[in-house]
Design an enzyme around this catalytic site. Structure first.
Site, short mmCIF file in Angstrom:
data_model
loop_
_atom_site.label_atom_id
_atom_site.label_comp_id
_atom_site.label_asym_id
_atom_site.label_seq_id
_atom_site.Cartn_x
_atom_site.Cartn_y
_atom_site.Cartn_z
N HIS A 164 0.84 -1.21 0.00
CA HIS A 164 0.00 0.00 0.00
C HIS A 164 0.87 1.26 0.00
O HIS A 164 0.66 2.18 -0.80
CB HIS A 164 -0.91 -0.03 1.23
CG HIS A 164 -1.73 1.21 1.43
ND1 HIS A 164 -3.04 1.33 1.01
CD2 HIS A 164 -1.42 2.41 2.00
CE1 HIS A 164 -3.50 2.53 1.31
NE2 HIS A 164 -2.53 3.21 1.92
N GLU A 165 1.86 1.29 0.88
CA GLU A 165 2.74 2.46 0.97
C GLU A 165 3.66 2.55 -0.25
O GLU A 165 3.99 3.65 -0.71
CB GLU A 165 3.55 2.42 2.26
CG GLU A 165 2.72 2.42 3.53
CD GLU A 165 1.78 3.61 3.63
OE1 GLU A 165 2.11 4.68 3.08
OE2 GLU A 165 0.70 3.47 4.24
N HIS A 168 2.04 4.37 -3.02
CA HIS A 168 2.14 5.82 -2.79
C HIS A 168 3.51 6.33 -3.24
O HIS A 168 3.61 7.31 -3.98
CB HIS A 168 1.99 6.14 -1.30
CG HIS A 168 0.61 6.07 -0.77
ND1 HIS A 168 -0.47 6.68 -1.38
CD2 HIS A 168 0.11 5.47 0.35
CE1 HIS A 168 -1.56 6.46 -0.67
NE2 HIS A 168 -1.24 5.72 0.39
N ASP A 175 -4.75 7.60 -1.37
CA ASP A 175 -5.69 6.79 -0.60
C ASP A 175 -7.09 6.85 -1.19
O ASP A 175 -7.54 7.89 -1.68
CB ASP A 175 -5.73 7.25 0.85
CG ASP A 175 -4.50 6.83 1.63
OD1 ASP A 175 -3.96 5.75 1.33
OD2 ASP A 175 -4.08 7.58 2.53
#
Length: 942
Positions: A164-165, A168, A175
């Site tokens: 998830h990170e 980014h 998000d």
């Protein structure tokens, strides 16, 4: 004149030419992250030196990234994985025969492990400062997140959180949830949870017990105290950018599953594009075909690195050009500050000078005391040579000889190169420098040196600075202060809290007040410099009223410096200084104040200034950034001012903003930014940023900065509510009593292709990135931040607003979307909030006809706009906003399933109680269906 090989430069210059064509991200070839044959090489994870030693951290980091590699491989349809990873262990930890660092350091890490500050708790997050599809700064994990297995219940498995990170950081997606807007009304007039995909299911929960739906819905939005819990068992496979903690979630939302109505950052920043659409457009996936077969890649390999003793060598040009523009004097003053204050204790320092050849002036000496520092200052050059030739490679070679005195290798060392001469043969030592393992920071004095010496820094991961030939510039001092140890230990770093330089007339004064805030005060140094003659009359008044005069300062007449080190901890509060020019002619007087943290219990405010890229071609603008933080906590509402100095011409002063518009992507994240396009000439530009704030106006941000992993409060499992432990919010920060000030050099950048003389306007308004649309009865109310005549400065001339019921039409064919009449809208000055109201049904007969057959059916209107300046230059099309329209008047939003609101933990409720509850609810629903008057307020499961 020394003889040189004539063939080497030809090959080297070809290399330089090649490097100029590469992106800034690729210029740092000596280290860094690369994607090769589907695998990422060189991922750097660094542990902060303030983290207590715990080898379990290393084990868990390895397990997390190994799990992440397989999860990422499947999520990207077999396209990318992690091949090898470097973990940088703090020098404060026990040496377990770790490999030595080369050019790796904490401040270059892709992932950092550090204690969370103030009230962020343990949320993993990514610091993103750029737009959609662009890389972020770093991922941050806390030791507690990596060590406490119980947190996996709220955040999900660590490997999934890492992916998830990573999305980014690497691919610039955002998000898909929104803590500020957890609910919204969709196009079918249903209250929905902000999520992606919309196939993810759950139930609404009211904190005050079993309650009818009316108690949870007020004015078409949910009452505080109502929340939504997701079912632990799902069929939905997306999305990783929403809730990777769900076992079923194994992919990113794509074109078919993306929820474009959700009010989240992904939709706002990326104009309603799905995360998978953004990711597949990246260079990573564009150049990576799926791996054949069905098997998984090999697990990542890990290398453990640890920095040894810090070794620094000053490599100083003393050729004849250093006599121009007081260059040597300004170098002496700045280098004295570096040696007496900035460089940290226990560092090994050497000094080399060069003209046509190199010379070692001081072999490595370790700093233990002020006497050691003074001895090193005595080795600084006091005169220039008569040699006009500048042989930078000769100086660099001698610098390597000095740093290799420590352990026979240059690995992990730092060279600070200061030169004023152009050297056509610098290409001779590019490859040697790149492979040396040393980091080279370069300072180019004057325009002739600036264009090529920076290549040494680019290739070794160092900083590069351009120092204009102006005594009124304090750029060299600020550059030396910027060169920190790179360890990440802000409690040991010297912070510049004041930097003032003015030309003062005879018998006139430079007077001002500066602040020593409560987070600094140890090892505080006041440095006064002047241009000619003896020292000015100095008067310094501390907050208690104690006065320091010229006689209290240590005077160095040769370097024209006066310094005062405050013993112990400097008094916190406002200090007032006055410098009286006693010389018979005007001269530049400078004041520099540097200090260190006053206590390990309180993180000092820090400032990091940088630009998006270190070179650009006219008319492409440069984006200036300033990261203002207290520890890892964003500081809001500060006054942040950038000063840009060109090779020729006056400095340009620009206020940076954190409003989430123009160059700034995320509002209130502590990263202040602005477009810079005031290009005077082609060449180099120097950047310095000042931050000041008053305690009455500045605040610390409450949410986690940047994009972070969601902490899930609980789940519905087998019809029971299972709540996770409350999220750790840390402790509230201590409010600063006096405010603070900081100064930081942002290095330099170069601009090519600037036309000579007057030229037509080539700078359009900037893209509007914060357009919002809201339905008010039958109208649409738009709001956005006004752009400027030139990017985000000045005042634009007009707006072009278009709408459509087709997302494709508004996004891919904006010019042919329906035009909204906005002729009466007068644009305001850049940074001002604009509002505009229109009725979609009254825009054109075309839309009326389009809606005739289904006038009572809900529909979505997509809206976007662009600005135009007086030269008819248009901005890029804004982000796309949408609004749900139609439905009969007085209809209220409903929740999309059966009417039930749960409360509390039901795990102790037996099967009979659950069946009874279901029967009661069914009875209620049956009765309500008989009462049409209540049908409009029907509440349902999602």
């Amino acid at each position: 004149m020394t003889h040189r090989d004539s063939t080497g430069p030809v090959i080297g210059l070809k290399l330089v030419t090649l490097l100029f064509t590469l992106s800034p991200e690729l210029l740092f070839l000596g280290a860094g992250l690369k994607l090769k044959e589907n695998g990422y090489d060189g991922l750097l994870v660094a542990i902060n030196p303030r983290v207590p030693e715990d080898l379990k951290l290393i084990t868990n980091i390895k397990e997390m990234i190994t799990e992440a590699s397989f999860y990422l491989f499947n999520a990207t349809k077999r396209r990318v994985f992690f091949r090898n990873v470097q973990i940088l262990v703090p020098a404060t930890w026990t040496d377990h025969n770790y490999s030595r660092v080369r050019q790796e350091s904490y401040d270059k890490a892709n992932v950092i492990v550090a204690e969370q500050s103030e009230e962020h708790g343990d949320d993993p997050y990514t610091l993103q400062h750029r737009g959609c599809g662009q890389e972020g700064r770093y991922i941050h994990f806390t030791p507690s997140f990596l060590l406490n297995d119980e947190l996996a219940a709220g955040y999900g498995a660590r490997g999934r959180v890492f992916v998830h990170e990573w999305a980014h950081l690497r691919w610039g997606v955002f998000d898909e949830y929104n803590n500020d807007k957890p609910f919204y009304v969709n196009g079918r007039n249903e209250i929905q949870v902000t999520r992606c995909s919309s196939d993810i299911t759950g139930v609404f929960v009211c904190e005050k017990g079993l309650c009818p739906h009316e108690d949870c819905i007020i004015s078409k939005i949910f009452r505080e105290g109502c929340t939504f819990l997701y079912n632990s068992t799902q069929n939905a496979t997306g999305s990783i950018m929403f809730m990777p903690s769900l076992p079923s979630v194994v992919e990113f939302c794509n074109e078919s599953t993306h929820n474009q109505e959700a009010p989240n950052l992904q939709n706002q920043v990326c104009s309603l594009r799905s995360t998978w659409d953004v990711i597949t457009a990246s260079s990573d996936l564009n150049h990576s075909l799926p791996v054949h077969g069905v098997g998984l890649p090999a697990p990542p390999t890990f290398s453990l690195l640890q920095a040894g003793d810090r070794v620094v060598c000053l490599v100083i040009d003393v050729s004849r050009k250093m006599a121009e523009g007081d260059r040597l004097l300004r170098l002496q003053q700045a280098a004295e500050l570096y040696l007496m204050q900035v460089v940290e204790a226990h560092t090994f320092v050497g000094i080399v000078t060069f003209d046509s050849k190199g010379e070692i002036r001081a072999s490595l000496q370790q700093i233990y005391s002020d006497d050691d520092r003074k001895l090193l200052v005595s080795y600084l050059p006091t005169a220039v040579s008569t040699d006009a030739e500048t042989n930078i490679c000769a100086g660099v070679k001698k610098g390597f000889e000095v740093v290799e005195e420590r352990n026979g290798r240059a690995d992990g060392s730092v060279l600070i190169l200061v030169t004023s001469g152009a050297d056509e043969h610098i290409a001779n030592c590019l490859l040697t420098s790149m492979n040396s393992g040393s980091t080279i920071h370069s300072m180019a004095l004057g325009s002739s040196a600036a264009r090529k010496v920076g290549e040494l820094s680019r290739l070794t991961g160092g900083l590069k600075f351009f120092i204009p030939d102006k005594f009124t510039s304090n750029g060299m001092t600020e550059a030396f202060v910027r060169i920190s140890s790179g360890t990440g230990d802000i409690f040991q770093q010297s912070l510049q809290v004041e930097s003032v330089c003015e030309t003062v007339q005879p018998q006139h004064q430079l007077a001002d007040t500066m602040t020593v805030d409560s987070a600094v005060g140890n090892d505080t140094l006041f440095l006064v410099t002047w241009q000619t003659g003896g020292p000015p009359e100095i008067a310094l008044l501390d907050p208690s009223g104690r006065k320091y005069n010229t006689g209290d300062f240590i005077i160095n007449l040769a370097f024209r410096t006066a310094s005062l080190k405050i013993p112990g901890t400097a008094k916190h509060g406002h200090w007032t200084y006055t410098l009286n020019n006693t010389h018979h002619s005007p001269q530049a007087l400078k004041v520099t104040v540097a200090s260190r943290a006053s206590s390990l219990a309180m993180s000092p405010a820090t400032l990091e200034a940088f630009v998006e890229r270190d070179s650009t071609y006219f008319p492409q603008p440069v984006i200036i950034y300033a990261n203002v933080r207290k520890g890892l906590h964003p500081i809001l509402n500060a006054t942040v001012v950038a000063t840009v100095e060109p090779e020729a011409g006056d400095p340009v002063v620009l206020q940076l903003l954190d409003g989430g518009a123009g160059a700034d992507v995320i509002r209130n994240d502590g990263i202040y930014s602005r477009y810079f396009s005031s290009f005077a000439v082609s060449g180099s530009y120097s950047l310095t940023v000042h931050v000041r704030h008053s305690p009455s106006t500045s605040t610390l941000a409450l949410p986690v900065p940047g994009n972070h992993a969601m902490y899930v409060p609980g789940y519905i499992t087998n019809d029971n509510i299972q709540m996770n432990a409350p999220k750790n919010l840390g402790h509230r920060p201590v409010k600063e009593r006096w405010g603070f000030s900081r100064v930081s050099s942002g290095g330099s950048f170069s601009v090519l292709g600037v036309p000579d003389g007057p030229h037509p306007d080539m700078f359009p308004p900037c893209k509007i990135t914060d357009l919002e649309a809201m339905k008010v009865e039958d109208d649409v109310v738009l709001s956005w931040t006004a752009p400027g005549e030139d990017f985000d400065q000045g005042q634009t001339t007009s707006y072009e607003i278009r709408m459509s019921r087709s997302l494709w039409n508004i996004r891919d064919d904006f010019d042919n979307a329906i035009l909204v009449n906005s002729s009466e809208l007068v644009p305001q000055h850049a940074g001002t909030r604009e509002t505009f109201t229109f009725s979609p049904k009254l825009v054109t007969h075309e839309l009326d006809h389009e809606l005739a057959e289904d006038a009572q059916e809900p529909y979505i209107v997509y809206v976007a706009l662009r600005a135009m300046d007086r030269s008819s230059l248009r901005s890029a099309v804004s982000n796309i906003a949408l609004v749900s329209m139609s439905l009969p008047p007085n209809s209220s939003p409903v929740v999309s399933r059966d009417d039930l609101i749960l409360k509390g933990v039901l795990t102790t409720v037996g099967l009979i109680a659950i069946l009874c509850l279901i029967m009661v609810v069914a009875h209620c629903i049956f009765n309500r269906k008989k009462r049409p008057s209540r049908k409009e307020n029907e509440t349902k499961f999602l």
